[in-house]
Design a protein around this motif. Structure first.
Motif, PDB file in Angstrom:
ATOM      1  N   ARG A  82       0.530  -1.268   0.379  1.00  0.00           N
ATOM      2  CA  ARG A  82       0.250   0.055   0.124  1.00  0.00           C
ATOM      3  C   ARG A  82       1.467   0.974   0.359  1.00  0.00           C
ATOM      4  O   ARG A  82       2.370   0.788   0.956  1.00  0.00           O
ATOM      5  CB  ARG A  82      -1.053   0.011   1.007  1.00  0.00           C
ATOM      6  CG  ARG A  82      -1.982  -1.290   1.610  1.00  0.00           C
ATOM      7  CD  ARG A  82      -2.783  -1.289   2.182  1.00  0.00           C
ATOM      8  NE  ARG A  82      -4.745  -1.364   2.633  1.00  0.00           N
ATOM      9  CZ  ARG A  82      -5.468  -1.507   1.850  1.00  0.00           C
ATOM     10  NH1 ARG A  82      -5.020  -0.778   0.548  1.00  0.00           N
ATOM     11  NH2 ARG A  82      -6.188  -2.608   1.341  1.00  0.00           N
ATOM     12  N   ARG A  84       1.084   5.360  -0.219  1.00  0.00           N
ATOM     13  CA  ARG A  84       0.533   7.084   0.722  1.00  0.00           C
ATOM     14  C   ARG A  84       0.464   8.583   0.424  1.00  0.00           C
ATOM     15  O   ARG A  84       2.167   8.437  -0.211  1.00  0.00           O
ATOM     16  CB  ARG A  84      -0.033   6.799   1.664  1.00  0.00           C
ATOM     17  CG  ARG A  84      -0.626   8.136   2.863  1.00  0.00           C
ATOM     18  CD  ARG A  84      -0.921   8.128   4.016  1.00  0.00           C
ATOM     19  NE  ARG A  84      -1.178   7.558   4.930  1.00  0.00           N
ATOM     20  CZ  ARG A  84      -0.335   6.061   5.475  1.00  0.00           C
ATOM     21  NH1 ARG A  84       0.333   6.774   5.864  1.00  0.00           N
ATOM     22  NH2 ARG A  84      -0.610   4.905   6.038  1.00  0.00           N
ATOM     23  N   ASP A  85      -0.423   8.585  -1.020  1.00  0.00           N
ATOM     24  CA  ASP A  85       0.140   9.934  -1.203  1.00  0.00           C
ATOM     25  C   ASP A  85       1.242   9.443  -1.783  1.00  0.00           C
ATOM     26  O   ASP A  85       2.122   9.679  -3.188  1.00  0.00           O
ATOM     27  CB  ASP A  85       0.278  10.831   0.084  1.00  0.00           C
ATOM     28  CG  ASP A  85      -0.666  11.366   0.462  1.00  0.00           C
ATOM     29  OD1 ASP A  85      -1.590  11.618  -0.785  1.00  0.00           O
ATOM     30  OD2 ASP A  85      -0.819  11.926   1.876  1.00  0.00           O
ATOM     31  N   SER A  98      -2.942   1.819  -4.009  1.00  0.00           N
ATOM     32  CA  SER A  98      -3.530   2.793  -3.009  1.00  0.00           C
ATOM     33  C   SER A  98      -3.350   2.844  -1.681  1.00  0.00           C
ATOM     34  O   SER A  98      -4.214   1.107  -1.858  1.00  0.00           O
ATOM     35  CB  SER A  98      -4.260   3.410  -3.607  1.00  0.00           C
ATOM     36  OG  SER A  98      -4.983   4.426  -2.954  1.00  0.00           O
ATOM     37  N   ASP A  99      -2.804   3.069  -0.761  1.00  0.00           N
ATOM     38  CA  ASP A  99      -3.808   2.476   0.763  1.00  0.00           C
ATOM     39  C   ASP A  99      -5.276   2.900   0.417  1.00  0.00           C
ATOM     40  O   ASP A  99      -5.489   2.520   1.811  1.00  0.00           O
ATOM     41  CB  ASP A  99      -3.031   3.830   1.773  1.00  0.00           C
ATOM     42  CG  ASP A  99      -3.372   3.664   3.301  1.00  0.00           C
ATOM     43  OD1 ASP A  99      -3.675   1.934   3.344  1.00  0.00           O
ATOM     44  OD2 ASP A  99      -3.162   4.218   3.752  1.00  0.00           O
ATOM     45  N   ASP A 100      -5.623   3.393  -0.386  1.00  0.00           N
ATOM     46  CA  ASP A 100      -7.569   3.608  -0.570  1.00  0.00           C
ATOM     47  C   ASP A 100      -8.208   2.891  -0.693  1.00  0.00           C
ATOM     48  O   ASP A 100      -9.569   2.396  -0.617  1.00  0.00           O
ATOM     49  CB  ASP A 100      -7.820   4.841  -0.659  1.00  0.00           C
ATOM     50  CG  ASP A 100      -6.939   6.412  -0.462  1.00  0.00           C
ATOM     51  OD1 ASP A 100      -7.218   6.258   1.160  1.00  0.00           O
ATOM     52  OD2 ASP A 100      -7.090   7.272  -1.569  1.00  0.00           O
TER      53      ASP A 100
END
Length: 415
Positions: A82, A84-85, A98-100
């Motif tokens: 994962r 993030r940004d 993606s972390d989402d």
């Protein structure tokens, strides 16, 4: 495609819900490990996939050890991490998601990446069988698959030079200043990935991505986008980041996996042909070409037909990457009645089966034009390379040696 097990989940805290989700999806067993114990768990369990459920790591040495194991494991064991940004990858050789992303999307990504593991396993088994049967050793070329990768870089903004230099240091690069040029390039040749930089109209980028989505041939192609964009579910290997260096870092493992897949397919074809195909070029090896040429002469004599032989040579010395690229382009254009090989000096011998000298002139001119306009260039500051083409047609008393000897420097200019 059902999940293969075991699955190793690397996490800093208990991941009961994620482990249960993978178990429910058919993966067994599911093993959890901390960053500190991940390398040991991977060596002992030999997982079919690694899932790094958290984007951050507070143990750089453990992350480096795990990343090294990911790269060295055979058969290929996909690792998903994962992100993030614009944070860098905690494990440099893991494939980003993606972390989402939902758990369902994560499981789907693992399932998709395991196809490469299945291909690698199949190739290893077939290679061992060929060695046992005929004592022929078939194996992947040594080195990083990225060394032989080719990337299409699209863009013309302020980060274009940064991306161009960074990509060019690791792999072959083809530049396109517009989306229209990029689409023409993709139609003309195979690439291992696409990087879309800045400086392009948003509508053009969206149109280009839509074109990739609706064409099944491109849905598995690694695509990296510089800037903010939603994930595109139709593209299995879509990567995005705002920072050009982060984008390239995230793209490297995806491009490496794609280049490995391409190399494995060439190796599998070589195994199916009992080692006659060169695993790097996709053309016949020189020994097999000599045998095929002799058989073609015998067959033409018996049937009363002719064929033509062309030699594509380059006045400028080619580096390894450019020479391989030329050979691989030719391998995609060989008809069922043709065969070809690459010489040590990167010249390419091409037999046009059942083709008169006049028709061979036309075909050779077209092939030379394809090479001139689509192959990599050793020096991007210089114009495209134009191969010289020499032709000869079979005569009644020809042998392989006499026919090859007549391929004298009489070039057919590329269009």
């Amino acid at each position: 495609m059902s999940l293969q097990g075991p699955i190793l989940i690397v996490t800093g805290r208990p991941a009961g819900a994620l482990s249960q989700a993978f178990t429910d999806a058919g993966a067994a067993p599911v093993i959890e490990a901390s960053w500190a114990g991940a390398a040991t768990a991977m060596a002992e369990a030999k997982p079919a996939a690694i899932v790094i459920s958290e984007p951050d790591c507070d143990d750089p040495e453990a992350a480096e050890a795990l990343s090294r194991l990911i790269l060295e494991t055979e058969p290929y064991a996909p690792a998903i991490i994962r992100v993030r940004d614009d944070a860098p990858l905690a494990a440099a050789n893991a494939l980003p998601i993606s972390d989402d992303a939902t758990v369902e999307q994560l499981i789907a990504r693992v399932s998709w990446t395991q196809r490469l593991r299945t291909l690698h396993s199949t190739v290893l088994v077939r290679a061992q069988a060929l060695k046992n049967e005929r004592n022929i050793i078939a194996e992947l070329p040594a080195g990083d698959p990225l060394d032989d990768a080719t990337v299409l870089l699209v863009g013309r903004g302020r980060h274009h030079a940064t991306l161009s230099v960074a990509v060019g240091e690791r792999m072959g690069i083809i530049g396109a200043l517009s989306v229209d040029t990029a689409e023409r390039c993709l139609a003309a040749r195979e690439v291992d990935g696409v990087l879309i930089g800045d400086g392009l109209p948003v509508s053009s980028v969206e149109s280009f991505l839509y074109t990739l989505c609706i064409n099944a041939h491109y849905r598995d192609l690694p695509v990296g986008l510089l800037g903010v964009s939603a994930d595109i579910a139709e593209l299995a290997n879509f990567v995005r980041a705002r920072d050009p260096h982060v984008l390239l870092q995230r793209m490297l493992p995806v491009l490496r996996a794609r280049a490995l897949e391409t190399a494995l397919k060439r190796l599998l074809r070589s195994i199916e042909c009992k080692g006659m195909i060169d695993v790097q070029t996709g053309l016949l090896n020189q020994h097999a070409f000599g045998l095929a040429l002799g058989l073609a002469i015998e067959d033409a004599s018996e049937r009363g037909t002719v064929f033509s032989l062309a030699c594509f040579s380059f006045e400028q010395a080619l580096d390894r990457r450019t020479g391989l690229d030329a050979a691989r382009l030719v391998s995609q254009l060989v008809r069922n009645t043709d065969f070809a090989c690459q010489q040590d000096d990167n010249a390419i011998l091409f037999v046009f089966g059942d083709t008169s000298l006049r028709d061979a002139h036309v075909a050779a001119r077209r092939l030379a034009s394809v090479l001139k306009h689509t192959m990599l260039r050793p020096d991007r500051e210089r114009p495209n390379l134009s191969p010289s083409v020499t032709l000869a047609t079979l005569k009644r008393d020809d042998t392989p040696l006499t026919l090859l000897a007549r391929v004298a420097p009489r070039p057919v200019a590329a269009a």
